[in-house]
Design an enzyme around this catalytic site. Structure first.
Site, PDB file in Angstrom:
ATOM      1  N   GLY A 180       2.183  -1.626  15.171  1.00  9.54           N
ATOM      2  CA  GLY A 180       3.196  -2.159  16.086  1.00  9.54           C
ATOM      3  C   GLY A 180       3.563  -3.603  15.851  1.00  9.54           C
ATOM      4  O   GLY A 180       4.132  -4.246  16.738  1.00  9.54           O
ATOM      5  N   ASP A 205      -5.964   6.206   0.732  1.00 11.69           N
ATOM      6  CA  ASP A 205      -6.851   7.384   0.737  1.00 11.69           C
ATOM      7  C   ASP A 205      -7.293   7.881  -0.655  1.00 11.69           C
ATOM      8  O   ASP A 205      -8.417   8.336  -0.804  1.00 11.69           O
ATOM      9  CB  ASP A 205      -6.209   8.602   1.450  1.00 11.69           C
ATOM     10  CG  ASP A 205      -5.999   8.372   2.929  1.00 11.69           C
ATOM     11  OD1 ASP A 205      -6.467   7.330   3.443  1.00 11.69           O
ATOM     12  OD2 ASP A 205      -5.360   9.222   3.577  1.00 11.69           O
ATOM     13  N   GLN A 246       0.867  -1.193   0.000  1.00  8.81           N
ATOM     14  CA  GLN A 246       0.000   0.000   0.000  1.00  8.81           C
ATOM     15  C   GLN A 246       0.900   1.238   0.000  1.00  8.81           C
ATOM     16  O   GLN A 246       1.781   1.357   0.851  1.00  8.81           O
ATOM     17  CB  GLN A 246      -0.864   0.013   1.262  1.00  8.81           C
ATOM     18  CG  GLN A 246      -1.742   1.256   1.380  1.00  8.81           C
ATOM     19  CD  GLN A 246      -2.366   1.397   2.778  1.00  8.81           C
ATOM     20  OE1 GLN A 246      -2.382   2.469   3.363  1.00  8.81           O
ATOM     21  NE2 GLN A 246      -2.892   0.314   3.328  1.00  8.81           N
ATOM     22  N   ASP A 298     -12.507   8.899   5.299  1.00  4.86           N
ATOM     23  CA  ASP A 298     -12.236   9.140   3.875  1.00  4.86           C
ATOM     24  C   ASP A 298     -13.523   8.994   3.057  1.00  4.86           C
ATOM     25  O   ASP A 298     -14.608   8.840   3.605  1.00  4.86           O
ATOM     26  CB  ASP A 298     -11.165   8.155   3.377  1.00  4.86           C
ATOM     27  CG  ASP A 298      -9.817   8.395   4.057  1.00  4.86           C
ATOM     28  OD1 ASP A 298      -9.535   9.558   4.400  1.00  4.86           O
ATOM     29  OD2 ASP A 298      -9.077   7.412   4.261  1.00  4.86           O
ATOM     30  N   THR A 303       4.490   5.084  14.592  1.00  2.00           N
ATOM     31  CA  THR A 303       4.450   5.509  13.192  1.00  2.00           C
ATOM     32  C   THR A 303       3.359   6.529  12.920  1.00  2.00           C
ATOM     33  O   THR A 303       3.481   7.347  12.021  1.00  2.00           O
ATOM     34  CB  THR A 303       4.294   4.259  12.284  1.00  2.00           C
ATOM     35  OG1 THR A 303       5.420   3.424  12.525  1.00  2.00           O
ATOM     36  CG2 THR A 303       4.214   4.609  10.818  1.00  2.00           C
ATOM     37  N   LYS A 339       1.448  10.688   3.236  1.00  2.00           N
ATOM     38  CA  LYS A 339       0.614  11.643   3.969  1.00  2.00           C
ATOM     39  C   LYS A 339       1.042  13.079   3.710  1.00  2.00           C
ATOM     40  O   LYS A 339       0.276  14.007   3.967  1.00  2.00           O
ATOM     41  CB  LYS A 339       0.663  11.359   5.479  1.00  2.00           C
ATOM     42  CG  LYS A 339       0.229   9.959   5.890  1.00  2.00           C
ATOM     43  CD  LYS A 339      -1.067   9.501   5.306  1.00  2.00           C
ATOM     44  CE  LYS A 339      -2.302  10.006   6.020  1.00  2.00           C
ATOM     45  NZ  LYS A 339      -3.530   9.369   5.461  1.00  2.00           N
ATOM     46  N   CYS A 389      -0.833 -21.475  45.252  1.00  2.00           N
ATOM     47  CA  CYS A 389       0.371 -20.900  44.625  1.00  2.00           C
ATOM     48  C   CYS A 389       1.414 -21.975  44.343  1.00  2.00           C
ATOM     49  O   CYS A 389       2.104 -21.926  43.318  1.00  2.00           O
ATOM     50  CB  CYS A 389       0.968 -19.813  45.515  1.00  2.00           C
ATOM     51  SG  CYS A 389      -0.187 -18.475  45.835  1.00  2.00           S
ATOM     52  N   ARG A 429       1.416   4.749   0.950  1.00  2.00           N
ATOM     53  CA  ARG A 429       0.833   5.696   1.915  1.00  2.00           C
ATOM     54  C   ARG A 429       1.721   6.935   1.938  1.00  2.00           C
ATOM     55  O   ARG A 429       2.873   6.875   2.371  1.00  2.00           O
ATOM     56  CB  ARG A 429       0.764   5.047   3.291  1.00  2.00           C
ATOM     57  CG  ARG A 429       0.166   5.932   4.376  1.00  2.00           C
ATOM     58  CD  ARG A 429      -0.051   5.103   5.636  1.00  2.00           C
ATOM     59  NE  ARG A 429      -0.610   5.879   6.735  1.00  2.00           N
ATOM     60  CZ  ARG A 429       0.130   6.501   7.661  1.00  2.00           C
ATOM     61  NH1 ARG A 429       1.441   6.442   7.603  1.00  2.00           N
ATOM     62  NH2 ARG A 429      -0.451   7.178   8.626  1.00  2.00           N
TER      63      ARG A 429
HETATM   64  C1  LIG Z   1      -4.027  -2.068   6.108  1.00  2.00           C
HETATM   65  C2  LIG Z   1      -4.273  -0.745   6.721  1.00  2.00           C
HETATM   66  N1  LIG Z   1      -5.045  -0.655   7.782  1.00  2.00           N
HETATM   67  C3  LIG Z   1      -5.295   0.543   8.364  1.00  2.00           C
HETATM   68  C4  LIG Z   1      -4.735   1.691   7.837  1.00  2.00           C
HETATM   69  C5  LIG Z   1      -5.023   3.019   8.418  1.00  2.00           C
HETATM   70  O1  LIG Z   1      -5.692   3.787   7.444  1.00  2.00           O
HETATM   71  P1  LIG Z   1      -6.400   5.184   7.814  1.00  2.00           P
HETATM   72  O2  LIG Z   1      -7.376   4.926   8.893  1.00  2.00           O
HETATM   73  O3  LIG Z   1      -6.883   5.750   6.563  1.00  2.00           O
HETATM   74  O4  LIG Z   1      -5.258   6.049   8.375  1.00  2.00           O
HETATM   75  P2  LIG Z   1      -4.052   6.587   7.519  1.00  2.00           P
HETATM   76  O5  LIG Z   1      -3.291   5.441   6.974  1.00  2.00           O
HETATM   77  O6  LIG Z   1      -4.646   7.389   6.453  1.00  2.00           O
HETATM   78  O7  LIG Z   1      -3.258   7.363   8.503  1.00  2.00           O
HETATM   79  C6  LIG Z   1      -3.927   1.549   6.714  1.00  2.00           C
HETATM   80  N2  LIG Z   1      -3.362   2.595   6.132  1.00  2.00           N
HETATM   81  N3  LIG Z   1      -3.711   0.340   6.161  1.00  2.00           N
HETATM   82  C1  LIG Z   2      -0.921   3.366   9.173  1.00  2.00           C
HETATM   83  C2  LIG Z   2      -1.414   2.815  10.452  1.00  2.00           C
HETATM   84  N1  LIG Z   2      -2.733   2.653  10.688  1.00  2.00           N
HETATM   85  C3  LIG Z   2      -2.963   2.185  11.907  1.00  2.00           C
HETATM   86  C4  LIG Z   2      -4.306   1.950  12.471  1.00  2.00           C
HETATM   87  O1  LIG Z   2      -4.404   1.605  13.640  1.00  2.00           O
HETATM   88  O2  LIG Z   2      -5.258   2.093  11.711  1.00  2.00           O
HETATM   89  S1  LIG Z   2      -1.560   1.896  12.779  1.00  2.00           S
HETATM   90  C5  LIG Z   2      -0.629   2.433  11.495  1.00  2.00           C
HETATM   91  C6  LIG Z   2       0.849   2.489  11.531  1.00  2.00           C
HETATM   92  C7  LIG Z   2       1.475   1.113  11.645  1.00  2.00           C
HETATM   93  O3  LIG Z   2       2.830   1.284  11.598  1.00  2.00           O
HETATM   94  P1  LIG Z   2       3.847   0.310  12.307  1.00  2.00           P
HETATM   95  O4  LIG Z   2       3.804  -0.990  11.601  1.00  2.00           O
HETATM   96  O5  LIG Z   2       5.179   0.988  12.111  1.00  2.00           O
HETATM   97  O6  LIG Z   2       3.494   0.247  13.754  1.00  2.00           O
END
Ligand SMILES: Cc1ncc(COP(=O)(O)OP(=O)(O)O)c(N)n1
Ligand SMILES: Cc1nc(C(=O)O)sc1CCOP(=O)(O)O
Length: 524
Positions: free
Chosen positions: A170, A72, A39, A91, A138, A43, A437, A41
């Site tokens: 995470g 998005d 994906q 979105d 992140t 921002k 215990c 991404r």
């Molecule tokens: C696979 C996946 N899951 C959740 C997210 C989070 O997307 P979103 O809620 O649109 O937040 P942002 O990525 O836009 O910060 C994701 N990107 N991918």
């Molecule tokens: C992009 C994103 N979306 C989230 C959600 O909870 O929807 S957590 C996340 C960031 C995940 O990054 P990492 O693998 O470095 O923890």
């Protein structure tokens, strides 16, 4: 048709690249390591930059036949002919995106709670991104961390649908196996994949990291997506006792180190009981030592009997390292129903690491199960227990994805499929403090032995621990209760004060044949 392999889902994050690492090089290396869907991404990029990055990323992914999704921006997805989009809750609506995208395009949506999942199914999405499963640096999260059990509940809602699911937030190679096991629903619905940003993108060697992810994902798949118990026919009493016999001998032969974080009331007697069984106790509580100890110990016992908030860090770290090092965690949630602090702590611990065995009295286990059938008073259970203890332990074992031991006049032990009812013991066990215990110490000792036996006979990396924790738990309870029966009959035992040293002595001289001849065990 959705032919996407969601197993290792990379979400890009250019700002996390290590200094000097080229984004496209990193992407290509991660694909070589086994990333199965990407994906893009972005921002901070403007539309022109997003388009450029997406187009060039697609060219790299095309070389590996890996599909690309756009975060998005439906317009960018259409412009570069991506396989689809990932949309957040705020979105564009799924219906609008569907109307704009070509037929067959993939649409995924972020879900942070169960209602999001229900709506996603209604909206006809192809997959859900469930997060955050763990804390993450992140991105700034706008909703609470869900935890593995929360993800499991959301997966259950997907039962009977074609909607796929990945977890995000995470996820790292170090917690992947725990994540995969923990996220399975009580209906055995497992994740289709995991979405990862920083662990791969921030690495200097994304291929190596992706390979590690891939290997663990494949190992998990190889054990039927973490099926709680490998299918087996009803274990006979003789088979169980033969295995218990092996574990008793293994403890005597190998003297496993059993790390115990336990309460201050029972620490000395727990250590002495462990020694009498033939194992070696270490009662360490310093957070800094948890990683080192986990590598050398055979099993971990966590008992919250006298826990304070400053003790939570060691318990959290000890269980985390135990999971990472494939060591059994025996959890004794002493008096969990007594206070909100204990309840919250137990919830947090069970969300952080996977217990191999949870042991408790009726009141404690009722509290963990959220049942009001049995109440507790402090650390004791009140009343006559569950009306159907076998069904209760079986259901709780399935929910918590581990072996559950319900102690009482009859001890019930379940792996989520089978239940062993053990009828050994003596009422004097209830007349001194900490008898429950020491059962925990004994179970941890034999679970350590079960690992030693399992490591020689099992060859799958997909399990959180090797060996049969059901047998480990049965052995732990049987040895202690049989020795208690023998000790209680001794002429020199006048009451609880003389009983405890006699119990230690009887454990010291107990033979497997004593246990096998005296065991009163039924399997259902
Ligand atoms: C696979 C996946 N899951 C959740 C997210 C989070 O997307 P979103 O809620 O649109 O937040 P942002 O990525 O836009 O910060 C994701 N990107 N991918
Ligand atoms: C992009 C994103 N979306 C989230 C959600 O909870 O929807 S957590 C996340 C960031 C995940 O990054 P990492 O693998 O470095 O923890």
């Amino acid at each position: 048709m959705d032919d996407i392999n969601y197993s290792l889902y990379l979400v890009t994050g250019r700002d996390l690249l290590p200094p000097g690492k080229d984004y496209f090089q990193s992407l290509e290396e991660s694909l070589q390591g086994g990333v199965s869907v990407v994906q893009i991404r972005e921002k901070k990029a403007d539309t022109a930059e997003f388009l450029d990055i997406a187009r060039r990323s697609k060219a790299v992914c095309d070389k590996y036949n890996v599909p690309i999704l756009i975060n998005d921006r439906v317009d960018v997805a259409i412009a570069i002919n991506a396989r689809g989009v990932h949309l957040g809750q705020t979105d564009m609506s799924i219906a609008t995106a569907r109307s704009l995208l070509p037929e067959g395009a993939i649409i995924g949506v972020s879900c942070n709670n169960e209602n999001h999942v229900r709506a996603a199914i209604q909206d006809g999405v192809d997959y859900v991104g469930i997060g955050a499963v763990w804390g993450t640096q992140t991105k700034q999260l706008t909703s609470p961390v869900i935890g593995v059990r929360g993800v499991g509940k959301m997966l259950e809602i997907l039962d009977g649908t074609e909607v796929k699911a990945v977890a995000i937030g995470g996820i790292k190679t170090t917690n992947l196996l725990r994540t995969l096991h923990g996220c399975v629903s009580t209906t055995d619905h497992a994740l289709d994949g995991v979405a990862v940003v920083s662990d791969i993108v921030a690495s200097k060697e994304p291929r190596v990291v992706a390979e590690k992810f891939t290997k663990i994902l494949e190992a998990f798949r190889a054990i039927n997506f973490g099926l709680l118990v490998a299918p087996r026919s009803v274990p006979s009493k003789d088979q169980i006792l033969a295995s218990v016999n092996d574990l008793i001998n293994t403890v005597r032969k190998t003297g496993p180190l059993v790390h115990q974080i336990t309460n201050t009331v029972v620490a000395t007697q727990s250590a002495n009981i462990t020694l009498a069984l033939g194992a070696s106790p270490i009662m360490a509580t310093e957070p800094q030592e948890m990683g080192d100890l986990s590598r050398i110990c055979g099993a971990l016992l966590v008992n919250i009997g006298t826990m304070r908030s400053d003790g939570k860090e060691s318990m959290t770290l000890a269980g985390y390292h135990a999971n990472m090092n494939k060591k059994p965690v025996v959890f004794d949630p002493v008096g969990v129903g007594a206070s909100a602090f204990r309840k919250e702590t137990v919830k947090d611990l069970l969300n952080t690491w996977q217990a191999s065995v949870i042991k408790g009295n009726a009141g404690e286990l009722a509290s963990i199960a959220g049942s009001t059938e049995v109440a507790s008073k402090g650390v004791d259970s009140v009343g006559s227990g569950f009306s159907d203890p076998s069904s209760f332990v079986r259901a709780l074992a399935k929910k918590e994805r581990c072996v559950v031991v319900l102690t009482g006049p009859v001890d019930y032990i379940s792996d989520g499929v089978w239940v062993a009812a053990l009828r050994n013991g003596h009422e004097i066990l209830r007349k001194f403090t900490g008898s429950g215990c020491i059962v925990g110490s004994s179970i941890a000792t034999y679970c350590a032995a079960a690992v030693a036996v399992g490591r020689d006979t099992e060859n799958t990396d997909g399990r959180l621990v090797y060996g049969d924790m059901f047998i480990g738990a049965i052995a732990g309870v049987l040895v202690l209760t049989v020795a208690a029966e023998i000790a209680a009959k001794r002429e020199d035992v006048k009451g609880p004060g003389t009983f405890l040293p006699a119990l230690i002595d009887e454990l010291w001289v107990l033979t497997p044949s004593d246990v096998l001849s005296m065991a009163r065990i039924d399997i259902c």
